[in-house]
Motif scaffolding. Structure first.
Motif, PDB file in Angstrom:
ATOM      1  N   ILE A 154      -4.064   0.101   6.397  1.00  0.00           N
ATOM      2  CA  ILE A 154      -3.792   0.445   4.995  1.00  0.00           C
ATOM      3  C   ILE A 154      -4.043   1.934   4.708  1.00  0.00           C
ATOM      4  CG2 ILE A 154      -4.560   0.017   2.616  1.00  0.00           C
ATOM      5  CD1 ILE A 154      -5.085  -2.942   3.600  1.00  0.00           C
TER       6      ILE A 154
ATOM      7  N   VAL B 269      -3.267  -9.215   5.282  1.00  0.00           N
ATOM      8  CA  VAL B 269      -4.716  -9.107   5.500  1.00  0.00           C
ATOM      9  C   VAL B 269      -5.331 -10.506   5.460  1.00  0.00           C
ATOM     10  CG1 VAL B 269      -6.868  -8.274   4.464  1.00  0.00           C
ATOM     11  CG2 VAL B 269      -4.871  -6.749   4.603  1.00  0.00           C
TER      12      VAL B 269
ATOM     13  N   PRO C 114       0.812  -1.212   0.000  1.00  0.00           N
ATOM     14  CA  PRO C 114       0.000   0.000   0.000  1.00  0.00           C
ATOM     15  C   PRO C 114       0.850   1.269   0.000  1.00  0.00           C
ATOM     16  CG  PRO C 114      -0.761  -1.515   1.687  1.00  0.00           C
ATOM     17  CD  PRO C 114       0.442  -2.143   1.072  1.00  0.00           C
TER      18      PRO C 114
ATOM     19  N   PHE D  76       9.456  -1.629  -7.893  1.00  0.00           N
ATOM     20  CA  PHE D  76      10.107  -2.949  -7.752  1.00  0.00           C
ATOM     21  C   PHE D  76       9.445  -3.744  -6.633  1.00  0.00           C
ATOM     22  CE2 PHE D  76      13.369  -0.261  -9.606  1.00  0.00           C
ATOM     23  CZ  PHE D  76      13.960  -1.090 -10.546  1.00  0.00           C
ATOM     24  N   ASP D  77       9.384  -5.031  -6.787  1.00  0.00           N
ATOM     25  CA  ASP D  77       9.029  -5.890  -5.650  1.00  0.00           C
ATOM     26  C   ASP D  77       9.819  -7.185  -5.741  1.00  0.00           C
ATOM     27  OD1 ASP D  77       6.398  -5.644  -3.544  1.00  0.00           O
ATOM     28  OD2 ASP D  77       7.517  -7.544  -3.589  1.00  0.00           O
TER      29      ASP D  77
ATOM     30  N   PHE E 106      19.022  -2.909   3.527  1.00  0.00           N
ATOM     31  CA  PHE E 106      19.077  -1.534   4.050  1.00  0.00           C
ATOM     32  C   PHE E 106      18.179  -1.402   5.278  1.00  0.00           C
ATOM     33  CE2 PHE E 106      15.577  -1.147   1.080  1.00  0.00           C
ATOM     34  CZ  PHE E 106      16.042  -1.840  -0.027  1.00  0.00           C
TER      35      PHE E 106
ATOM     36  N   ASN F 186      -1.377   4.677   5.240  1.00  0.00           N
ATOM     37  CA  ASN F 186      -0.235   4.783   4.319  1.00  0.00           C
ATOM     38  C   ASN F 186      -0.490   5.812   3.219  1.00  0.00           C
ATOM     39  OD1 ASN F 186       1.528   2.588   5.368  1.00  0.00           O
ATOM     40  ND2 ASN F 186      -0.372   1.447   5.033  1.00  0.00           N
TER      41      ASN F 186
ATOM     42  N   GLY G 271       3.933   1.869  -1.213  1.00  0.00           N
ATOM     43  CA  GLY G 271       4.513   2.128  -2.534  1.00  0.00           C
ATOM     44  C   GLY G 271       3.434   2.531  -3.533  1.00  0.00           C
TER      45      GLY G 271
ATOM     46  N   THR H 172       0.320 -15.802   9.780  1.00  0.00           N
ATOM     47  CA  THR H 172      -0.512 -15.129   8.771  1.00  0.00           C
ATOM     48  C   THR H 172       0.102 -15.295   7.377  1.00  0.00           C
ATOM     49  OG1 THR H 172       0.547 -13.010   9.286  1.00  0.00           O
ATOM     50  CG2 THR H 172      -1.539 -13.466  10.376  1.00  0.00           C
TER      51      THR H 172
ATOM     52  N   GLY I  71       1.991  -6.334  -1.561  1.00  0.00           N
ATOM     53  CA  GLY I  71       2.532  -6.519  -0.213  1.00  0.00           C
ATOM     54  C   GLY I  71       1.559  -7.203   0.733  1.00  0.00           C
TER      55      GLY I  71
ATOM     56  N   ALA J 242       9.910   1.550   0.218  1.00  0.00           N
ATOM     57  CA  ALA J 242       8.548   1.258   0.719  1.00  0.00           C
ATOM     58  C   ALA J 242       8.460  -0.245   0.980  1.00  0.00           C
ATOM     59  CB  ALA J 242       7.503   1.704  -0.295  1.00  0.00           C
TER      60      ALA J 242
ATOM     61  N   GLU K 203      14.665  -8.268  -6.224  1.00  0.00           N
ATOM     62  CA  GLU K 203      14.907  -7.850  -4.840  1.00  0.00           C
ATOM     63  C   GLU K 203      16.034  -6.835  -4.811  1.00  0.00           C
ATOM     64  OE1 GLU K 203      14.942 -10.922  -1.886  1.00  0.00           O
ATOM     65  OE2 GLU K 203      16.278  -9.778  -0.585  1.00  0.00           O
TER      66      GLU K 203
HETATM   67  C1  FAD Z   1      -0.808  -9.732   9.557  1.00  0.00           C
HETATM   68  C2  FAD Z   1      -1.262  -8.345   9.165  1.00  0.00           C
HETATM   69  C3  FAD Z   1      -2.612  -8.119   8.923  1.00  0.00           C
HETATM   70  C4  FAD Z   1      -3.045  -6.828   8.572  1.00  0.00           C
HETATM   71  N1  FAD Z   1      -4.372  -6.645   8.329  1.00  0.00           N
HETATM   72  C5  FAD Z   1      -4.811  -5.417   7.978  1.00  0.00           C
HETATM   73  C6  FAD Z   1      -6.190  -5.192   7.695  1.00  0.00           C
HETATM   74  O1  FAD Z   1      -7.011  -6.114   7.754  1.00  0.00           O
HETATM   75  N2  FAD Z   1      -6.576  -3.947   7.337  1.00  0.00           N
HETATM   76  C7  FAD Z   1      -5.676  -2.913   7.241  1.00  0.00           C
HETATM   77  O2  FAD Z   1      -6.080  -1.789   6.900  1.00  0.00           O
HETATM   78  N3  FAD Z   1      -4.369  -3.078   7.512  1.00  0.00           N
HETATM   79  C8  FAD Z   1      -3.916  -4.301   7.880  1.00  0.00           C
HETATM   80  N4  FAD Z   1      -2.592  -4.491   8.171  1.00  0.00           N
HETATM   81  C9  FAD Z   1      -1.677  -3.335   8.086  1.00  0.00           C
HETATM   82  C10 FAD Z   1      -1.237  -3.093   6.628  1.00  0.00           C
HETATM   83  O3  FAD Z   1      -0.939  -4.330   6.048  1.00  0.00           O
HETATM   84  C11 FAD Z   1      -0.053  -2.126   6.580  1.00  0.00           C
HETATM   85  O4  FAD Z   1      -0.495  -0.852   7.031  1.00  0.00           O
HETATM   86  C12 FAD Z   1       0.536  -1.941   5.192  1.00  0.00           C
HETATM   87  O5  FAD Z   1       0.636  -3.149   4.478  1.00  0.00           O
HETATM   88  C13 FAD Z   1       1.927  -1.314   5.235  1.00  0.00           C
HETATM   89  O6  FAD Z   1       2.280  -1.046   3.901  1.00  0.00           O
HETATM   90  P1  FAD Z   1       3.773  -1.040   3.357  1.00  0.00           P
HETATM   91  O7  FAD Z   1       3.630  -0.809   1.887  1.00  0.00           O
HETATM   92  O8  FAD Z   1       4.587  -0.112   4.178  1.00  0.00           O
HETATM   93  O9  FAD Z   1       4.355  -2.505   3.617  1.00  0.00           O
HETATM   94  P2  FAD Z   1       4.016  -3.917   2.918  1.00  0.00           P
HETATM   95  O10 FAD Z   1       2.555  -4.079   2.700  1.00  0.00           O
HETATM   96  O11 FAD Z   1       4.718  -4.936   3.750  1.00  0.00           O
HETATM   97  O12 FAD Z   1       4.720  -3.852   1.478  1.00  0.00           O
HETATM   98  C14 FAD Z   1       6.131  -3.907   1.356  1.00  0.00           C
HETATM   99  C15 FAD Z   1       6.487  -4.521   0.001  1.00  0.00           C
HETATM  100  O13 FAD Z   1       7.875  -4.356  -0.229  1.00  0.00           O
HETATM  101  C16 FAD Z   1       8.405  -5.547  -0.802  1.00  0.00           C
HETATM  102  N5  FAD Z   1       9.829  -5.610  -0.492  1.00  0.00           N
HETATM  103  C17 FAD Z   1      10.397  -5.762   0.731  1.00  0.00           C
HETATM  104  N6  FAD Z   1      11.743  -5.742   0.624  1.00  0.00           N
HETATM  105  C18 FAD Z   1      12.043  -5.568  -0.690  1.00  0.00           C
HETATM  106  C19 FAD Z   1      13.265  -5.474  -1.431  1.00  0.00           C
HETATM  107  N7  FAD Z   1      14.467  -5.517  -0.826  1.00  0.00           N
HETATM  108  N8  FAD Z   1      13.202  -5.324  -2.772  1.00  0.00           N
HETATM  109  C20 FAD Z   1      12.002  -5.269  -3.402  1.00  0.00           C
HETATM  110  N9  FAD Z   1      10.814  -5.365  -2.740  1.00  0.00           N
HETATM  111  C21 FAD Z   1      10.830  -5.491  -1.406  1.00  0.00           C
HETATM  112  C22 FAD Z   1       7.584  -6.654  -0.149  1.00  0.00           C
HETATM  113  O14 FAD Z   1       7.617  -7.860  -0.923  1.00  0.00           O
HETATM  114  C23 FAD Z   1       6.200  -6.016  -0.095  1.00  0.00           C
HETATM  115  O15 FAD Z   1       5.459  -6.293  -1.260  1.00  0.00           O
HETATM  116  C24 FAD Z   1      -2.115  -5.768   8.497  1.00  0.00           C
HETATM  117  C25 FAD Z   1      -0.769  -6.011   8.750  1.00  0.00           C
HETATM  118  C26 FAD Z   1      -0.342  -7.286   9.076  1.00  0.00           C
HETATM  119  C27 FAD Z   1       1.119  -7.519   9.339  1.00  0.00           C
END
Ligand code: FAD
Length: 425
Positions: free
Chosen positions: A343, A51, A16, A37-38, A312, A346, A18, A127, A45, A101, A81
């Motif tokens: 979500i 979720v 979310p 990138f992912d 990093f 973010n 990114g 999960t 993610g 992100a 990666e």
């Molecule tokens: C178990 C769980 C359940 C949740 N349930 C809910 C819910 O029901 N409702 C809700 O609103 N929020 C929920 N959340 C919170 C929500 O998921 C987060 O707020 C949100 O996903 C954070 O977004 P993010 O993009 O920072 O991280 P992420 O969603 O973790 O995305 C990070 C992305 O970066 C990629 N990545 C990581 N390292 C690298 C790398 N070195 N190179 C390339 N890619 C990389 C990963 O593969 C991933 O796709 C939940 C969280 C968790 C842990």
């Protein structure tokens, strides 16, 4: 803007954070070129891999992100990666700006004696298994008859819901059926959910507690005072909603149901995990008393941290006020704020970071160089390997086609297989 002044921006991570950042930048920096990138072949993610499977309404946000990836200025580069296939330093040379992100994926450690014992499992590990994440251990580890969940936030409540539900309750989900079947073959008989905070101050959303109350499953009780919050202050709206929802859950007149006996504990501090060769119980401080809760397994749901192997990790380890690491390098989402927030949070975070990028472009500390090559400057081998959005759609379609009639999709848990399907192999 002419092409020499339109920045090429790399976003590392397609969760979310990114995706919202890319949406914001498309609006704020017309003409910019974005590569997202992912490390995985699939985007989104934790929407896909965190979720809960039985919350498909939350996963529907991906439809909005689909439109982002269809934009001509946006490229998905899955299966790459950063830190392994390409370094952060290389990206910084090839792109005018890079935004981290990456989220935070490691389960935060309990940090008490005995926490290393077999049978102590992070909620993230569970999960991920239920969501068929390619990194997850399959099958689900046996949890046994007495499960203790440490934590009272939404992730803890997701785990609790999983422990009390039966198979029929997963209709229309994308749960990893192997994991579900493994659990339901020997489901928990007793579950104790332990929050450090008093009930009104615990972290779970009232809505999540209400959902548990609405399920015709499990029997709930709590020996602790539910109304006692911090220093007798009047309860705010969320705390009052939480107290009401817990009261409903433990009400004596709630119909008795099948499913485990669930005890909700509040205001307890974990001291030690007990056991010789594996978990046998947990010792907690309850005011001046020490109590022991027997346990066949302990699920920790106390938050997330940077994975120590992450290339990093140091840039994401501590929550930060600003997304700017330095002009040209930024972070957003959980990588910026720490592992807090759902979500939608973010989105505001991404907008703030996008504003910082715009400000740096405006004051000249960040500029679009005509010589940066962006994605085209990556080694041919990396470019060829990157899974594009159209290829993801092929994988998406494949997973939907594999779904049983009462499931929306069947996720492939094997990274290499996912890549093969995406490539049409
Ligand atoms: C178990 C769980 C359940 C949740 N349930 C809910 C819910 O029901 N409702 C809700 O609103 N929020 C929920 N959340 C919170 C929500 O998921 C987060 O707020 C949100 O996903 C954070 O977004 P993010 O993009 O920072 O991280 P992420 O969603 O973790 O995305 C990070 C992305 O970066 C990629 N990545 C990581 N390292 C690298 C790398 N070195 N190179 C390339 N890619 C990389 C990963 O593969 C991933 O796709 C939940 C969280 C968790 C842990």
């Amino acid at each position: 803007m002419s092409s020499s002044t339109t920045p090429k921006i790399a976003v590392i991570g397609s969760g979310p954070a990114g995706c919202y950042l890319a949406q914001s930048l498309l609006r704020a920096v017309p003409g910019c070129e974005l590569t997202i990138f992912d490390r995985l072949a699939s985007p989104f993610g934790l929407v896909r891999y965190g979720v809960a499977a039985d919350h498909q309404h939350t996963k529907a946000i991906t439809r909005q992100f689909d439109r982002l990836f269809q934009h001509e200025a946006v490229r998905f580069a899955g299966g790459i990666e950063v830190g392994r296939d390409v370094s952060l330093a290389q990206l910084r040379e090839l792109f005018d700006a890079v935004v981290i992100a990456t989220g935070l994926t490691a389960d935060r450690e309990l940090g008490i004696p005995g926490a290393e014992l077999p049978g102590v499992i992070g909620a993230g590990a569970i999960t991920r298994t239920l969501n068929a994440h390619p990194d997850a251990a399959a099958p689900l580890p046996a949890l046994g008859s007495d499960v203790v969940i440490i934590g009272g936030g939404n992730v803890a409540l997701d785990v609790l819901r999983f422990l009390v539900k039966d198979r029929a309750a997963y209709e229309g989900s994308d749960v990893a059926d192997e994991a579900l079947d493994a659990y339901l073959a020997a489901p928990a008989e007793r579950v104790t959910l332990v929050s450090r905070s008093a009930a009104p101050d615990s972290k779970g959303d009232p809505q999540m507690l209400k959902e548990l109350a609405a399920l015709p499953r499990a029997v709930y009780s709590s020996p602790d005072p539910i109304e006692a919050g911090n220093a007798g202050e009047a309860l705010d709206r969320a705390a009052a909603g939480r107290v009401a929802a817990i009261r409903e859950l433990i009400a004596a007149d709630r119909p008795r149901s099948t499913g485990p006996e669930v005890t909700l504990r509040f205001g307890l501090t974990p001291l030690r995990v007990l056991g010789e060769h594996r978990v046998e119980g947990v010792e907690f401080a309850a005011g001046d008393e020490v109590i022991v809760v027997p346990a066949s397994s302990v699920v920790t749901a106390i938050g997330f941290a940077a994975h120590p192997d992450h290339a990093f990790a140091a840039l994401t380890a501590a929550g930060a006020e600003t997304g700017r690491v330095e002009p040209g390098l930024y972070r957003t989402g959980w990588a910026k704020r720490g592992p807090r927030g759902a979500i939608p949070e973010n989105r505001a975070c991404a907008k703030a970071v996008s504003d910082e990028i715009v400000a740096d472009l405006a004051d000249g500390s960040l500029s679009a160089s005509p010589s940066t090559l962006g994605f085209d400057g990556l080694a041919a081998e990396v470019r060829d390997r990157a899974i594009g959005y159209e290829q993801w759609l092929r994988l998406d379609e494949h997973e939907r086609s594999l779904a049983a009639s009462d499931r929306v999709r069947r996720k492939l848990p094997d990274h290499d297989r996912m890549i093969d399907i995406a490539r049409g192999a």
